[in-house]
Design a protein around this motif. Structure first.
Motif, PDB file in Angstrom:
ATOM      1  N   LYS A 156       0.757   4.289  -2.548  1.00 31.30           N
ATOM      2  CA  LYS A 156       0.457   5.617  -1.956  1.00 31.30           C
ATOM      3  C   LYS A 156       1.496   6.557  -2.541  1.00 31.30           C
ATOM      4  O   LYS A 156       1.015   7.673  -2.888  1.00 31.30           O
ATOM      5  N   SER A 157       2.694   6.197  -2.413  1.00 33.35           N
ATOM      6  CA  SER A 157       4.025   7.124  -2.876  1.00 33.35           C
ATOM      7  C   SER A 157       3.563   7.427  -4.473  1.00 33.35           C
ATOM      8  O   SER A 157       3.845   8.332  -4.892  1.00 33.35           O
ATOM      9  N   LYS A 205      -3.696  11.607  -5.249  1.00 32.65           N
ATOM     10  CA  LYS A 205      -4.108  12.580  -6.019  1.00 32.65           C
ATOM     11  C   LYS A 205      -4.353  12.544  -7.465  1.00 32.65           C
ATOM     12  O   LYS A 205      -3.638  11.582  -8.021  1.00 32.65           O
ATOM     13  N   TYR A 216       1.016  -1.075   0.074  1.00 38.89           N
ATOM     14  CA  TYR A 216       0.042  -0.122  -0.009  1.00 38.89           C
ATOM     15  C   TYR A 216       0.872   1.388  -0.078  1.00 38.89           C
ATOM     16  O   TYR A 216       0.621   2.111  -0.578  1.00 38.89           O
ATOM     17  N   ALA A 217       2.075   1.036   0.862  1.00 38.59           N
ATOM     18  CA  ALA A 217       3.155   2.340   0.585  1.00 38.59           C
ATOM     19  C   ALA A 217       3.613   2.789  -0.524  1.00 38.59           C
ATOM     20  O   ALA A 217       3.565   3.747  -1.004  1.00 38.59           O
ATOM     21  N   GLN A 240       1.080   9.829  -5.202  1.00 38.54           N
ATOM     22  CA  GLN A 240       1.258  11.118  -4.473  1.00 38.54           C
ATOM     23  C   GLN A 240      -0.115  11.358  -3.447  1.00 38.54           C
ATOM     24  O   GLN A 240      -0.561  12.116  -3.367  1.00 38.54           O
ATOM     25  N   ASN A 241      -0.137  10.176  -2.742  1.00 38.21           N
ATOM     26  CA  ASN A 241      -1.165  10.116  -1.807  1.00 38.21           C
ATOM     27  C   ASN A 241      -2.682   9.973  -2.476  1.00 38.21           C
ATOM     28  O   ASN A 241      -3.429  11.031  -2.050  1.00 38.21           O
ATOM     29  N   HIS A 254      -7.381  -2.049   2.576  1.00 37.00           N
ATOM     30  CA  HIS A 254      -7.069  -1.630   1.235  1.00 37.00           C
ATOM     31  C   HIS A 254      -6.755  -2.649  -0.053  1.00 37.00           C
ATOM     32  O   HIS A 254      -6.092  -3.595   0.392  1.00 37.00           O
TER      33      HIS A 254
END
Length: 549
Positions: A251-252, A258, A247-248, A255-256, A322
């Motif tokens: 997410k990266s 976006k 998930y990290a 960009q969270n 997730h």
């Protein structure tokens, strides 16, 4: 590739010194085809076990690879000498001697009786699908599976379902354990050889002259670097195609989360860039996919499906709540944005989109090992690459829910208003013809380049104005009934300024009209549509004038 036919990736645990499975193509043991041999059935009780169907016994008591053999001699008997035993929630992959949709149970039963090679048949009540089996291979039993297998047996045979319910035969896990033991032994041997190699190098370094030490050290370092490079290349080759992301990582990459580039019934889509600079589309699934069983079934389904006109999935993430899917990024975004919001699309590209989408849907309906209905065909789910080749998105996300008849509430909500076939509102059994209806409507929109799918009914002076599709189809039917020319010039997008193939345009309109028939039995199949379009695929020369046919 392990002995059971499953592809697994092993990684070395440096702390324990053992090799562990970090990825496998088929997470469920019963999904490995042929694990219980010919005629065998893999059943969860709840652990996966192998068993023989009623009337059959193990060919060799200690080897499930040999499968099961019948306790009877099956000849082409008269119908009165044969009976069928129902095995609920059970089926065998492939080997369909008989296939027919919209068939009654009695028809399916009689067809198997009349065919000497038929060993049984499976019948899906909700879709009225009939599959007669000429060979019983890769059997499985799952409580959520909607089909019932009707096993063909001599009428004198006394058979019981207890054998399958109890999983009385030796389980598949023994074969798996043997496999893991042999794999572990193999890797332990490799580890021992590596350790001996280092010992030999150390001993040689002490007792040899300086020149020998130099060349030995150079050789070992070179070989070590070469092996490590090969392992890394192999790892990348496997994981870059279909891998598990954290998930990290995602997410990266986004960009969270976006930069949303799309949203649908199954969740939102975000553009992302991975650490290796690959651009991807990350779909964040909605609440309905939070259950592990549902999510893994969808990943398993999508992972088996490959076609140039389907968006390719590269990997997934499953960490607690997730649930995310990672797809290839398609440059030109959706047909919806190009058709209704961007510049007009050239005719050659429009026909390419109609043909490519038909090929993708025909693959899902007729060529997949597992039958898939899309249930949400619309311009927003048709993505276009840099050459305007179409790629269908969201094609696997209704698979399990469609297979589970108990979840009818979700099935009624599936799809996008305006593109949904009439049978949704009538609560009829859902078949592949719902995709045909949506495809036909989309084709008409491609030709005319206006939204015919709008269900918004405007009111003017207390009088309701009919929806665009109703007006459009009624006018075309009126012209056909009167034997008039379809008036292609009035139907095709004016911005093309006559630069289109009239033969192709007429064919697309006729196909679109046949697809949006209210009676689904009158709609064509997707494979027949592909054949029609391929016949005129070469008619791509644009007319020199408006009068050219």
């Amino acid at each position: 590739m392990d002995q059971d036919g499953n592809l697994r990736l092993f990684s070395l645990d440096k702390q324990s010194g053992s090799w562990v499975v970090t990825w496998q193509a088929l997470p469920g043991l019963c999904n490995v085809h042929g694990i219980c041999g010919r005629n065998g059935i893999c059943v969860y009780t709840p652990e996966p076990k192998c068993t023989c169907p009623p009337g059959y016994e193990m060919s060799e008591p200690t080897d499930w690879n040999k499968g099961c053999k019948p306790k009877f001699n099956f000849t082409c008997s008269k119908s009165q000498d044969v009976k069928f035993l129902a095995l609920p929630n059970t089926d065998y992959y492939g080997f369909d001697a008989i296939y027919k949709d919209n068939a009654s149970f009695n028809f399916c039963r009689q067809a198997c009786l009349d065919d000497c090679s038929c060993l049984g048949f499976s019948y899906r009540e909700s879709q009225r699908f009939c599959f007669g089996k000429r060979s019983l291979f890769s059997g499985y039993k799952q409580p959520s599976f909607p089909r019932t297998l009707h096993l063909k047996l001599p009428i004198s045979m006394v058979a019981s379902l207890e054998q399958i319910r109890n999983g009385s035969n030796p389980d598949c896990s023994k074969a798996r354990d043997q496999l893991m033991v042999s794999s572990s032994t193999m890797y332990d041997t490799i580890s021992k050889r590596v350790r001996w190699a280092y010992l030999y190098w150390f001993a040689s370094a002490i007792g040899a002259v300086e020149i020998l030490i130099f060349f030995s050290g150079w050789w070992i370092l070179f070989r070590k670097g070469d092996v490590q490079s090969t392992l890394e290349d192999g790892y990348r080759a496997i994981t870059s195609q279909f891998r598990r992301f954290s998930y990290a990582e995602l997410k990266s990459a986004t960009q969270n989360f976006k930069g949303e580039i799309g949203r649908g019934a199954s969740g939102s889509v975000y553009k992302g860039v991975l650490a290796d600079q690959r651009v991807v589309a990350v779909k964040r699934l909605g609440d309905v996919y939070h259950e592990e069983e549902v999510f893994w079934a969808e990943v398993s389904t999508i992972g088996k499906i490959h076609h140039m006109n389907l968006v390719r999935m590269w990997g997934f993430c499953c960490e607690g709540k997730h649930k995310l899917l990672v797809y290839e990024y398609v440059e030109n975004q959706s047909l919806d944005k190009n058709l209704f919001s961007g510049d007009y699309i050239e005719w050659r590209d429009r026909f390419k989109i109609a043909l490519g989408t038909a090929k993708g849907l025909a693959y899902l309906h007729h060529e997949c090992l597992e039958w898939v209905i899309h249930c949400d065909v619309k311009p927003g789910n048709i993505l276009l690459d840099k050459t305007f080749e179409p790629k269908i998105a969201d094609f696997g996300l209704a698979k399990l829910l469609q297979r589970d008849g108990a979840n009818s509430e979700f099935s009624r909500k599936r799809g996008t208003k305006g593109y949904m076939a009439p049978e949704w509102a009538l609560n009829l059994p859902i078949t592949a013809k719902v995709d045909v209806y949506s495809y036909g409507l989309m084709v008409l929109e491609i030709v005319k380049e206006i939204r015919l799918s709008s269900w918004v009914v405007k009111k003017e002076e207390n009088e309701e104005q009919e929806a665009e599709l109703t007006v459009f189809t009624r006018e075309i039917k009126r012209r056909i009934q009167r034997g008039e020319d379809l008036g292609i010039e009035d139907l095709v997008d004016k911005r093309l300024k006559g630069k289109y193939s009239r033969k192709q345009a007429r064919m697309l309109v006729e196909i679109g009209m046949s697809c949006v028939e209210e009676d689904r039995n009158k709609r064509p199949t997707m494979d027949s549509i592909v054949h029609q379009l391929l016949e005129i695929d070469g008619e791509s020369k644009l007319p020199k004038s408006d009068n050219e046919d």
